[in-house]
Scaffold this active site. Structure first.
Site, PDB file in Angstrom:
ATOM      1  N   TYR A   1      -8.577   4.520 -14.849  1.00  0.00           N
ATOM      2  CA  TYR A   1      -8.303   5.012 -16.207  1.00  0.00           C
ATOM      3  C   TYR A   1      -8.094   3.894 -17.238  1.00  0.00           C
ATOM      4  O   TYR A   1      -7.952   4.161 -18.426  1.00  0.00           O
ATOM      5  CB  TYR A   1      -7.133   5.994 -16.205  1.00  0.00           C
TER       6      TYR A   1
ATOM      7  N   GLY B   1      -9.647   5.483  -5.877  1.00  0.00           N
ATOM      8  CA  GLY B   1      -8.394   4.746  -6.084  1.00  0.00           C
ATOM      9  C   GLY B   1      -7.278   5.194  -5.155  1.00  0.00           C
ATOM     10  O   GLY B   1      -7.508   5.536  -3.994  1.00  0.00           O
ATOM     11  N   VAL B   2      -6.067   5.219  -5.701  1.00  0.00           N
ATOM     12  CA  VAL B   2      -4.901   5.567  -4.894  1.00  0.00           C
ATOM     13  C   VAL B   2      -4.966   7.038  -4.480  1.00  0.00           C
ATOM     14  O   VAL B   2      -4.497   7.426  -3.396  1.00  0.00           O
ATOM     15  CB  VAL B   2      -3.598   5.194  -5.645  1.00  0.00           C
ATOM     16  N   ASP B   3      -5.580   7.862  -5.303  1.00  0.00           N
ATOM     17  CA  ASP B   3      -5.759   9.295  -4.995  1.00  0.00           C
ATOM     18  C   ASP B   3      -6.557   9.462  -3.698  1.00  0.00           C
ATOM     19  O   ASP B   3      -6.136  10.178  -2.770  1.00  0.00           O
ATOM     20  CB  ASP B   3      -6.497   9.936  -6.186  1.00  0.00           C
TER      21      ASP B   3
ATOM     22  N   ASP C   1       0.879  -1.162   0.000  1.00  0.00           N
ATOM     23  CA  ASP C   1       0.000   0.000   0.000  1.00  0.00           C
ATOM     24  C   ASP C   1       0.921   1.218   0.000  1.00  0.00           C
ATOM     25  O   ASP C   1       1.658   1.449   0.962  1.00  0.00           O
ATOM     26  CB  ASP C   1      -0.869  -0.034   1.265  1.00  0.00           C
TER      27      ASP C   1
ATOM     28  N   ASN D   1      -6.221  13.284 -10.881  1.00  0.00           N
ATOM     29  CA  ASN D   1      -6.914  13.768 -12.077  1.00  0.00           C
ATOM     30  C   ASN D   1      -6.621  15.253 -12.198  1.00  0.00           C
ATOM     31  O   ASN D   1      -6.056  15.855 -11.279  1.00  0.00           O
ATOM     32  CB  ASN D   1      -8.414  13.481 -12.019  1.00  0.00           C
TER      33      ASN D   1
ATOM     34  N   SER E   1      -2.559   5.166 -14.134  1.00  0.00           N
ATOM     35  CA  SER E   1      -3.578   4.910 -15.174  1.00  0.00           C
ATOM     36  C   SER E   1      -4.110   3.475 -15.206  1.00  0.00           C
ATOM     37  O   SER E   1      -5.003   3.188 -16.009  1.00  0.00           O
ATOM     38  CB  SER E   1      -3.061   5.270 -16.585  1.00  0.00           C
ATOM     39  N   THR E   2      -3.586   2.570 -14.375  1.00  0.00           N
ATOM     40  CA  THR E   2      -3.955   1.154 -14.526  1.00  0.00           C
ATOM     41  C   THR E   2      -5.190   0.742 -13.715  1.00  0.00           C
ATOM     42  O   THR E   2      -5.534  -0.437 -13.679  1.00  0.00           O
ATOM     43  CB  THR E   2      -2.787   0.220 -14.149  1.00  0.00           C
ATOM     44  N   GLY E   3      -5.834   1.707 -13.067  1.00  0.00           N
ATOM     45  CA  GLY E   3      -7.058   1.406 -12.328  1.00  0.00           C
ATOM     46  C   GLY E   3      -8.258   1.983 -13.058  1.00  0.00           C
ATOM     47  O   GLY E   3      -8.640   1.510 -14.139  1.00  0.00           O
TER      48      GLY E   3
HETATM   49  N1  AR6 Z   1      -1.312   1.623  -3.013  1.00  0.00           N
HETATM   50  C1  AR6 Z   1      -0.743   1.254  -4.190  1.00  0.00           C
HETATM   51  N2  AR6 Z   1      -1.427   1.130  -5.333  1.00  0.00           N
HETATM   52  C2  AR6 Z   1      -2.753   1.372  -5.279  1.00  0.00           C
HETATM   53  C3  AR6 Z   1      -3.427   1.762  -4.097  1.00  0.00           C
HETATM   54  C4  AR6 Z   1      -2.637   1.871  -2.923  1.00  0.00           C
HETATM   55  N3  AR6 Z   1      -3.164   2.243  -1.753  1.00  0.00           N
HETATM   56  N4  AR6 Z   1      -4.749   1.917  -4.389  1.00  0.00           N
HETATM   57  C5  AR6 Z   1      -4.900   1.631  -5.687  1.00  0.00           C
HETATM   58  N5  AR6 Z   1      -3.709   1.288  -6.227  1.00  0.00           N
HETATM   59  P1  AR6 Z   1      -6.249   4.348  -9.792  1.00  0.00           P
HETATM   60  P2  AR6 Z   1      -5.840   5.762 -12.371  1.00  0.00           P
HETATM   61  C6  AR6 Z   1      -3.396   0.927  -7.621  1.00  0.00           C
HETATM   62  O1  AR6 Z   1      -7.621   3.967 -10.201  1.00  0.00           O
HETATM   63  O2  AR6 Z   1      -6.158   4.521 -13.120  1.00  0.00           O
HETATM   64  C7  AR6 Z   1      -8.886   8.587  -9.234  1.00  0.00           C
HETATM   65  O3  AR6 Z   1     -10.253   8.809  -9.007  1.00  0.00           O
HETATM   66  C8  AR6 Z   1      -4.502   0.320  -8.444  1.00  0.00           C
HETATM   67  O4  AR6 Z   1      -4.579  -1.070  -8.224  1.00  0.00           O
HETATM   68  O5  AR6 Z   1      -6.024   4.851  -8.421  1.00  0.00           O
HETATM   69  O6  AR6 Z   1      -4.645   6.553 -12.769  1.00  0.00           O
HETATM   70  C9  AR6 Z   1      -8.176   9.861  -9.680  1.00  0.00           C
HETATM   71  O7  AR6 Z   1      -8.681  11.003  -9.006  1.00  0.00           O
HETATM   72  C10 AR6 Z   1      -4.048   0.647  -9.849  1.00  0.00           C
HETATM   73  O8  AR6 Z   1      -3.135  -0.354 -10.331  1.00  0.00           O
HETATM   74  O9  AR6 Z   1      -5.652   5.509 -10.777  1.00  0.00           O
HETATM   75  C11 AR6 Z   1      -8.482   9.883 -11.151  1.00  0.00           C
HETATM   76  O10 AR6 Z   1      -9.763  10.418 -11.384  1.00  0.00           O
HETATM   77  C12 AR6 Z   1      -3.252   1.947  -9.686  1.00  0.00           C
HETATM   78  O11 AR6 Z   1      -3.071   2.128  -8.288  1.00  0.00           O
HETATM   79  C13 AR6 Z   1      -8.440   8.425 -11.539  1.00  0.00           C
HETATM   80  O12 AR6 Z   1      -8.763   7.711 -10.344  1.00  0.00           O
HETATM   81  C14 AR6 Z   1      -3.935   3.171 -10.257  1.00  0.00           C
HETATM   82  O13 AR6 Z   1      -5.328   3.088 -10.079  1.00  0.00           O
HETATM   83  C15 AR6 Z   1      -7.069   8.003 -11.988  1.00  0.00           C
HETATM   84  O14 AR6 Z   1      -7.122   6.659 -12.435  1.00  0.00           O
END
Ligand code: AR6
Length: 188
Positions: free
Chosen positions: A137, A42-44, A20, A34, A133-135
């Site tokens: 997006y 997500g991670v944000d 994490d 974003n 971008s792998t979640g």
């Molecule tokens: N630690 C490590 N990796 C993580 C964690 C964590 N705590 N949580 C999720 N991941 P995403 P995006 C991974 O969706 O695709 C937000 O709403 C997850 O498994 O967080 O760039 C923003 O505000 C995935 O592999 O980001 C934007 O609107 C990776 O982090 C949008 O999502 C990215 O997933 C960005 O989407």
């Protein structure tokens, strides 16, 4: 406190970790934000929850100043880390996957490169990246892992800082993808 890694392996100056990201005590962690910079899922969402209001306040100041229209895709900015173990958060905006012909690979590489440039400018020694971008997006994870590894390796070959880059996989499948890329065994 248990170790923040469930798995880790070093490849020169790149450390692969299943973790994490909000628990890592690197000089900076990177946020897959974003363009509003005002939070999301997500991670944000996890970073803002763990880091507290200081991060959002710094993001609001950026929006009130230079980034009135938001942060463009592929660019990066830096804020304090608030209550996170990491001292700073580097926020970058990954591309939304749209089939791969809308400059997604170049924009994803820009995210890694610009984040690393900011880290070097701030003389940071360690930076941790999630799979940008792998979640939400929707970027295909294997293609994103290849870009992440190649872009980080190229940057590190040309720069002394950051000394260490942690590539963070949230799940075991992603860990294996990175491991294959870093071992040079990925199927193309
Ligand atoms: N630690 C490590 N990796 C993580 C964690 C964590 N705590 N949580 C999720 N991941 P995403 P995006 C991974 O969706 O695709 C937000 O709403 C997850 O498994 O967080 O760039 C923003 O505000 C995935 O592999 O980001 C934007 O609107 C990776 O982090 C949008 O999502 C990215 O997933 C960005 O989407």
């Amino acid at each position: 406190m248990p170790l923040p890694y469930s798995a880790r392996r070093a490849f020169g100056r790149i450390l692969l970790a299943q973790a994490d990201i909000t628990r890592l005590d690197t000089d900076a962690i990177v946020n897959a934000a974003n363009s509003s910079l005002l939070g999301g899922g997500g991670v944000d969402g996890a970073i803002h929850r763990a880091g507290g209001p200081a991060i959002l306040e710094a993001c609001r100041r950026l929006r009130a100043g230079h980034y009135g229209k938001g942060l463009p895709t592929g660019q990066a900015v830096i804020t304090p880390g608030g209550r996170l173990p990491a001292r700073h958060v580097i926020h970058t905006v990954g591309p939304v996957w749209n089939g791969g012909h809308k400059h997604e690979p170049e924009l994803l590489a820009d995210c890694y490169r610009h984040s690393l440039q900011l880290a070097a400018e701030h003389e940071l020694r360690s930076v941790a990246f999630p799979g940008i971008s792998t979640g939400i997006y929707g970027y295909p994870k294997a293609q994103a892992a290849a870009i992440a590894v190649h872009t980080v390796q190229t940057f590190l070959a040309a720069h002394a800082l950051p000394e260490t880059v942690v590539l963070v996989a949230f799940d075991e499948d992603t860990y294996r993808l990175y491991e294959q890329e870093l071992s040079g065994q990925a199927e193309k």
